[in-house]
Write an enzyme that holds these catalytic residues in place. Sequence first.
Site, PDB file in Angstrom:
ATOM      1  N   TRP A 222     -49.084  -9.236 -16.275  1.00  0.00           N
ATOM      2  CA  TRP A 222     -49.156  -9.639 -17.679  1.00  0.00           C
ATOM      3  C   TRP A 222     -48.530 -11.005 -17.887  1.00  0.00           C
ATOM      4  CZ3 TRP A 222     -45.581 -10.992 -21.363  1.00  0.00           C
ATOM      5  CH2 TRP A 222     -46.039 -11.054 -22.682  1.00  0.00           C
ATOM      6  N   HIS A 223     -47.480 -11.290 -17.132  1.00  0.00           N
ATOM      7  CA  HIS A 223     -46.786 -12.569 -17.290  1.00  0.00           C
ATOM      8  C   HIS A 223     -47.566 -13.731 -16.696  1.00  0.00           C
ATOM      9  CE1 HIS A 223     -43.314 -10.024 -18.328  1.00  0.00           C
ATOM     10  NE2 HIS A 223     -42.858 -11.095 -18.947  1.00  0.00           N
ATOM     11  N   GLY A 224     -48.452 -13.464 -15.768  1.00  0.00           N
ATOM     12  CA  GLY A 224     -49.216 -14.571 -15.207  1.00  0.00           C
ATOM     13  C   GLY A 224     -50.054 -14.155 -14.019  1.00  0.00           C
TER      14      GLY A 224
END
Length: 463
Positions: free
Chosen positions: A319-321
Site C-alpha cells: 500500500w505504501h508503494g
Amino acid sequence: MLFSSLEFLFRFLPIFLVIYKFTPQKFKNLVLLIGSVAFYALGEPVYVFLILASILVNFFGAYRLHDLDDSIRRKGLFFFLMFADLGVLFVFKYFDFFAQIVNSITGRGWVPQLQLTLPLGISFYTFQMISVVVDIYTRKLEKRVYLIEFATYICMFPQLIAGPIVQYQEVACELRRRTFSLAQVERGLCLFTLGLGSKVLLANKISIFWNQVQGIGFANLSTPVAWLGALAFSFQIYFDFWGYSLMAMGLGAMMGFSIPQNFDAPYISKSMTEFWRRWHMTLGRFFREYVYIPLGGNRVGVWKWMRNIVIVWALTGLWHGASWNFVLWGLGFAIFLILEKFIYGKYLNRYPILGHIYVCVLIPVTWMVFEIGDFGQLLIYLKQLIGIHTGEVLVKSAQLFRYLKQFGWLFAICALCSTYLPIRLYKKGKKTLVFKLVCLAIFWLSVYELATSSNNPFLYFRF
C-alpha cells in the site's frame, strides 16, 4: 497544494471559510464539495476527472447494492465494484512494478511500462470508497447513501490527499447536519497550528540533517552518524505525517466534522505490536476490519493466523508503494509480530524499559528499509549501523560533534514531542490565554520558515 503552503494559508483557506460561513446549512455540503474539487484540481488538474468518475461509479453501484436482495446479483455487483476500484489503483500504482517483475523473469520486454503519474491521494480515497461498498454489502451500513453526501465524504479536502482514512459512519450524521461556531473554529485553528508547527518547525528542520547524510554518501558514514541519520528520518516521517493529520483534524473541526485521531505517541511503545496500534491508526483499522478479520483474524489455528498476519503486512507494505523495499518492510513487521506473540512478547510487557529500548533500536532500522529503495545502498547503510564499513569513513568524531552542536537541540525537542508531553500540555492549557499566545507564535514562526525556506516536502504524498 500543501496545507503547509502560503498559498493555502493566505488564499485558499480564508476565502473558503468565509464562503462556507455564510452558506445556508442545506448548501454547505455542496460548497465543501466544490471547494474540495477546486483544491484537488489545483494540484492534479487532469486526475480530478478520475476521482469524479470513481465517485460516480461507486455511488451508483453502492446505491443499487443497497436495494438488491438477490444474493447472486449482489455478489456480482460487489465484485465488479471491487474490481473497478482495485483495478484503477493497480493500473496507476502497481502496473509498472508488475511489468518489471514479468520482464525480469522472462528476460524480455513483453509487458510495456505505462509510466503514469501517481494521482494524489489515490491510495486514501480508494480505500474509503472500498469501505463504503463493503459496509453496504455486509449490511453494516444500512442507511442509504446520497450522491452529494457521498461525494463530499470522498472529496473532503482536509483528508483527501493523505488521510486519515475516515469511515462513512464516523461522519454520516455530520454530513446530514452539523454546526458551525466560532468555538469550533478556534479549536480547529489551534489543532491546525500545532500540526503546522510539527510539520514546518520539526519535520522540515530535522529533514535538513537527513538530507546532509544522504549527500555525504552512505558508505562514508561512521556508525554514530548513521544512527543519527536513521533517527532524524524517524522523527521527520513522524512529525511530517502526524502534523498533517493534526492539520486535517483542525480543518475538519472548523467545518463541523470530527476527523479521527491517526497517531497516539507511537514512539513510546514497548513492542512492535503496540507501535502499530498507535501509528497510522486508521490504516491499521482498515486492514484489520476489511482484510484480517474476513480472513479469520485470530479465531483460526496458529498456521492460518500466521498466514493472515503475513498477508496483511505484505499488503500494508505494498500500500505504501510499488517497490520491493516496501514489501520487505511490511514482511519484516509480520515477522516481529509473530515472534512477539510466541517467543519474547511477554518479556517486553514484563520489563517496560527493555521494551522501550527494543522499539527505539528497531524502529529507526525499519524506517531505513522503508526509505532506501536501492537494496545495494540499503545494505551499505545497514552495515554502517552495525560498524561494518565498506568504504573510507569521512565523517569522524570532529564532524559528529559539529552535528550534535548544530542539531542536538532539535533532536532533544523532537524526542520530547514524541512523548505524551505535548498532548498533556494541550489538554491542560487549551482554554488559557497563554496557550493561545503560544499557538499564535507557532503560526507566525511557521509562516516565517515557509517564506524563507524552500525545504517543504511531504513524504506521504508519494503514497
